[in-house]
Design an enzyme around this catalytic site. Structure first.
Site, mmCIF file in Angstrom:
data_model
loop_
_atom_site.group_PDB
_atom_site.id
_atom_site.type_symbol
_atom_site.label_atom_id
_atom_site.label_comp_id
_atom_site.label_asym_id
_atom_site.label_seq_id
_atom_site.Cartn_x
_atom_site.Cartn_y
_atom_site.Cartn_z
ATOM 1 N N GLY A 10 0.502 -1.250 -0.325
ATOM 2 C CA GLY A 10 -0.079 0.225 0.546
ATOM 3 C C GLY A 10 1.258 1.316 0.273
ATOM 4 C CE1 TYR A 141 -9.320 1.027 7.827
ATOM 5 C CE2 TYR A 141 -10.317 2.584 9.575
ATOM 6 C CZ TYR A 141 -9.240 2.315 8.801
ATOM 7 O OH TYR A 141 -8.289 3.305 9.019
HETATM 8 P P1 NAD Z 1 -4.879 5.428 1.213
HETATM 9 O O1 NAD Z 1 -6.149 4.617 0.986
HETATM 10 O O2 NAD Z 1 -4.281 6.529 0.933
HETATM 11 O O3 NAD Z 1 -3.562 4.188 1.130
HETATM 12 C C1 NAD Z 1 -3.980 2.741 1.342
HETATM 13 C C2 NAD Z 1 -2.942 2.018 -0.366
HETATM 14 O O4 NAD Z 1 -3.553 0.526 -0.356
HETATM 15 C C3 NAD Z 1 -3.644 2.330 -1.752
HETATM 16 O O5 NAD Z 1 -2.574 3.691 -2.463
HETATM 17 C C4 NAD Z 1 -3.860 1.707 -2.431
HETATM 18 O O6 NAD Z 1 -3.886 1.550 -4.227
HETATM 19 C C5 NAD Z 1 -3.612 0.229 -1.540
HETATM 20 N N1 NAD Z 1 -4.346 -1.179 -1.809
HETATM 21 C C6 NAD Z 1 -5.705 -1.466 -1.470
HETATM 22 N N2 NAD Z 1 -6.600 -2.212 -2.148
HETATM 23 C C7 NAD Z 1 -4.808 -3.105 -2.197
HETATM 24 C C8 NAD Z 1 -4.457 -4.301 -2.174
HETATM 25 N N3 NAD Z 1 -5.619 -5.266 -2.595
HETATM 26 N N4 NAD Z 1 -3.640 -4.910 -2.887
HETATM 27 C C9 NAD Z 1 -2.512 -3.851 -2.503
HETATM 28 N N5 NAD Z 1 -2.674 -2.342 -1.984
HETATM 29 C C10 NAD Z 1 -3.370 -1.798 -2.077
HETATM 30 O O7 NAD Z 1 -4.683 4.472 3.064
HETATM 31 P P2 NAD Z 1 -3.309 5.822 4.244
HETATM 32 O O8 NAD Z 1 -4.422 6.698 4.665
HETATM 33 O O9 NAD Z 1 -2.668 5.317 3.650
HETATM 34 O O10 NAD Z 1 -3.372 4.581 5.409
HETATM 35 C C11 NAD Z 1 -2.534 3.502 5.327
HETATM 36 C C12 NAD Z 1 -3.116 2.415 6.366
HETATM 37 O O11 NAD Z 1 -2.751 3.342 7.598
HETATM 38 C C13 NAD Z 1 -3.916 1.415 6.254
HETATM 39 O O12 NAD Z 1 -3.457 0.564 6.815
HETATM 40 C C14 NAD Z 1 -4.890 2.610 7.509
HETATM 41 O O13 NAD Z 1 -5.673 1.832 8.295
HETATM 42 C C15 NAD Z 1 -4.153 3.261 7.922
HETATM 43 N N6 NAD Z 1 -4.324 4.224 9.055
HETATM 44 C C16 NAD Z 1 -4.539 5.522 8.174
HETATM 45 C C17 NAD Z 1 -5.088 6.483 8.312
HETATM 46 C C18 NAD Z 1 -5.244 8.377 8.417
HETATM 47 O O14 NAD Z 1 -5.632 8.678 8.415
HETATM 48 N N7 NAD Z 1 -4.945 7.827 6.934
HETATM 49 C C19 NAD Z 1 -5.456 6.635 10.015
HETATM 50 C C20 NAD Z 1 -5.923 5.633 10.377
HETATM 51 C C21 NAD Z 1 -4.992 3.947 10.376
#
Ligand code: NAD
Length: 315
Positions: A10, A141
């Site tokens: 990701g 989620y």
């Molecule tokens: P995002 O949605 O910006 O990025 C997620 C990435 O995962 C994307 O680039 C997408 O293409 C990729 N992805 C989706 N399906 C996929 C698959 N089947 N195989 C491989 N890649 C795949 O998310 P983010 O904000 O960068 O978050 C990253 C992590 O941090 C996540 O696990 C999220 O739950 C966690 N998180 C984020 C936040 C936030 O505020 N951004 C807060 C709490 C937790």
């Protein structure tokens, strides 16, 4: 000591893009393999296409690149998840299970898996939410993430897997536009304030949520991964806190720099998700166990955000 050989899943996401660059600065470009189902928008190489549901390809990549550490970020987020619960379960939970199984099989030294404030629910205390508390999330989620936390703890206890996790609050950054999260407003607002001097917010004015500026999130992640394993006492996921604010408060902060800025409110389905979460977090375990402290408050973050957001990134 040999530097780790890192796999990031990701890596094109809001956090992945920035964390990839930080890890490459720390360990060297070729030590960090970025993977995603989309091409990276920054710092592309080394990169491999990897769908986290393709377990066979995941294992091949671990072998081909002699991976020793995994940062498993791939997931569907809180708002996106509500459109497709089964897909969210498969990506968020079966993806994590594959990572943990292959990590044990291939003797991976360390795994990082982000959890979220989305694990909390209506029965969780809303103020200074404790590390160990009632956790009954109502989004798919949150359900996948709390299950992931419990399984991470299980794999650590049963197989001695060194898996570490943080419950990130809403992350604010200017490097990319977030998609599909409930805290996305706190990023969008800066782009709209700078470009149009107005913003229509999808949450109500007084919706207090825990947030964090990206440099603090990256610092926390690197600090947790560097900590002595004996100091990592929470093996579900650490509460982590920096700043909590409402849309009205962030708008007031922006107005100090752009006096003509105006915010209006049109809550949508994300309001109910936000209301099921908590307003502030007690992160004393992270502070005591591995020395966490945050650097950015809302004022310092706002200065940097307004300076750095690229308004060409929005219509
Ligand atoms: P995002 O949605 O910006 O990025 C997620 C990435 O995962 C994307 O680039 C997408 O293409 C990729 N992805 C989706 N399906 C996929 C698959 N089947 N195989 C491989 N890649 C795949 O998310 P983010 O904000 O960068 O978050 C990253 C992590 O941090 C996540 O696990 C999220 O739950 C966690 N998180 C984020 C936040 C936030 O505020 N951004 C807060 C709490 C937790």
């Amino acid at each position: 000591m040999k530097p780790p050989k890192i796999l990031i899943t990701g890596a094109n996401g809001q956090i992945g893009n920035v964390l990839t660059i930080a890890l490459r600065e720390k360990y060297g470009k070729n030590q960090v393999l970025a993977t995603d189902i989309q091409k990276l928008t920054h710092e592309n190489e080394p990169y491999e296409f990897l769908d986290i549901l393709n377990t066979q390809r995941l294992e091949e990549i671990i072998h081909e690149h002699k991976i020793t550490q995994i940062y498993h970020l791939a997931a569907l987020l809180s708002a996106s998840g509500e459109y497709n619960p089964l897909k969210t379960w498969n990506i968020n939970l079966n993806g994590l299970m594959s990572i943990m199984e292959l990590a044990i099989k291939n003797k991976i030294d360390q795994v990082f898996f982000p959890s979220t404030i989305g694990v909390f629910g209506k029965t969780t205390p809303k103020v200074n939410t404790p590390q160990h508390t009632s956790i009954e999330p109502e989004t798919v989620y949150g359900i996948t993430k709390v299950t992931g936390e419990l399984l991470a703890n299980y794999y650590h206890k049963r197989y001695d897997l060194d898996i570490r996790s943080i419950r990130y609050p809403g992350i604010i950054s200017y490097q990319s536009l977030p998609v599909g999260g409930t805290t996305d407003y706190a990023v969008e607002i800066y782009y709209h304030a700078k470009k149009y001097k107005k913003y229509e917010c999808f949450l109500k004015a007084d919706t207090m949520l825990p947030m964090m500026y990206m440099p603090d999130a990256v610092k926390a992640t690197l600090n947790l991964m560097e900590a002595d394993p004996r100091d990592v006492k929470v093996r579900t996921s650490y509460n982590l806190s920096a700043i909590s604010f409402t849309p009205a408060q962030i708008a007031a902060e922006i107005k100090k720099h752009i006096p003509e800025f105006e915010i209006t409110y049109k809550p949508d389905f994300r309001q109910a998700i936000a209301e099921s979460w908590t307003g502030s977090i007690d992160d004393s375990s992270a502070r005591a166990d591995w020395g966490w402290s945050h650097d950015y408050d809302i004022a310092r973050m706002t200065v940097e955000m307004l300076e750095n957001v690229d308004v060409n990134m929005i219509d």
